[in-house]
Design an enzyme around this catalytic site. Sequence first.
Site, PDB file in Angstrom:
ATOM      1  N   GLU A 153       0.682  -1.695   0.191  1.00 21.13           N
ATOM      2  CA  GLU A 153      -0.554  -0.119  -0.046  1.00 21.13           C
ATOM      3  C   GLU A 153       0.964   1.339  -0.182  1.00 21.13           C
ATOM      4  O   GLU A 153       2.351   1.963   0.736  1.00 21.13           O
ATOM      5  CB  GLU A 153      -1.079   0.057   1.092  1.00 21.13           C
ATOM      6  CG  GLU A 153      -2.161  -1.339   1.489  1.00 21.13           C
ATOM      7  CD  GLU A 153      -2.633  -0.984   2.653  1.00 21.13           C
ATOM      8  OE1 GLU A 153      -3.893  -0.500   2.679  1.00 21.13           O
ATOM      9  OE2 GLU A 153      -1.597  -1.736   3.323  1.00 21.13           O
ATOM     10  N   ASN A 192      -5.354  -2.525   7.526  1.00 24.55           N
ATOM     11  CA  ASN A 192      -5.667  -1.948   8.959  1.00 24.55           C
ATOM     12  C   ASN A 192      -6.887  -1.510   9.099  1.00 24.55           C
ATOM     13  O   ASN A 192      -7.017  -1.615   9.850  1.00 24.55           O
ATOM     14  CB  ASN A 192      -4.406  -1.634   8.890  1.00 24.55           C
ATOM     15  CG  ASN A 192      -2.952  -2.681   9.621  1.00 24.55           C
ATOM     16  OD1 ASN A 192      -3.077  -3.940   9.456  1.00 24.55           O
ATOM     17  ND2 ASN A 192      -1.929  -1.996   9.433  1.00 24.55           N
TER      18      ASN A 192
END
Length: 299
Positions: A153, A192
Amino acid sequence: MNYKNITVAGSGVLGSQIAYQTAFKGFQVTVYDINDEALERAKERISQLKPHYQADLGATQEEVEAAYGRMSFSSDLPQAVADADLVIEAIPEVVSIKTDFYANLGKAAPEKTIFATNSSTLLPSQFAEATGRPEKFLALHFANEIWKNNTAEIMKHPGTDMGVFQDVVEFAKAIGMVALPLHKEQPGYILNSLLVPLLDAAQRLLIKEVADVETIDKTWMVATGAPMGPFAILDVVGINTAYNIGRAKAEATGDEEFQRIADLLKSEYIDKGKLGRATGEGFYKYPNPSFAQPDFLKN
């Protein structure tokens, strides 16, 4: 993207994986940590990755040894970053530690060097000014067991140069990742933002004594078909990381449950050397954890 020399700062579980994966894909990699003892542990940790690359990726003995041969190790920061095109920071999730590190890194690294943080929960804008080169700073976040769970990411902050952003996207692809660009800052990125609420909820259930570790994991695995429950995932993440995140949340929010989570992780796991899968024991014992046994999901 013309990166050749990569420095990984922080040689813990994920830092070691990032370094080895990068070397496996042909880059020259320097691993930096604060002392030689930490680096010796990193060498052992990285050596243990070789059979995984052979079993999971079909790599040959020659390929895994060649990858290790492209790595060097240093506890001297100026030396470790002297030729770095990119520094990937993977040090503990503590704001003060990261801020101090970036202040020192900004002075030590050449002007050309790009900085990327692998922080799981903190935002790059929190450290951009400390780097001394905010336009050359962004986040590059990997999942654990990087050679299999190959997400990267890439998240910019408002001051990140778009050329730098695109170069890091290309670098992520070059080391075998599925590059996932994020165009706005988001605590926890995509992964997350989805995962941490699950892990938090599981830990809250535990400290409130609603159910034990195995029952909570079993519920998630049976109901969703997931291969692991939240506590098995926490063992992969590492108990130290979970503790640092819980403590930071407790300090930021005043939430008593986060403090109880942090206290439990420290007293029952960290203080007893149970740091997760990497040390052979966390919530489960390895290499044969109960959740992996054939009868775990049965009545």
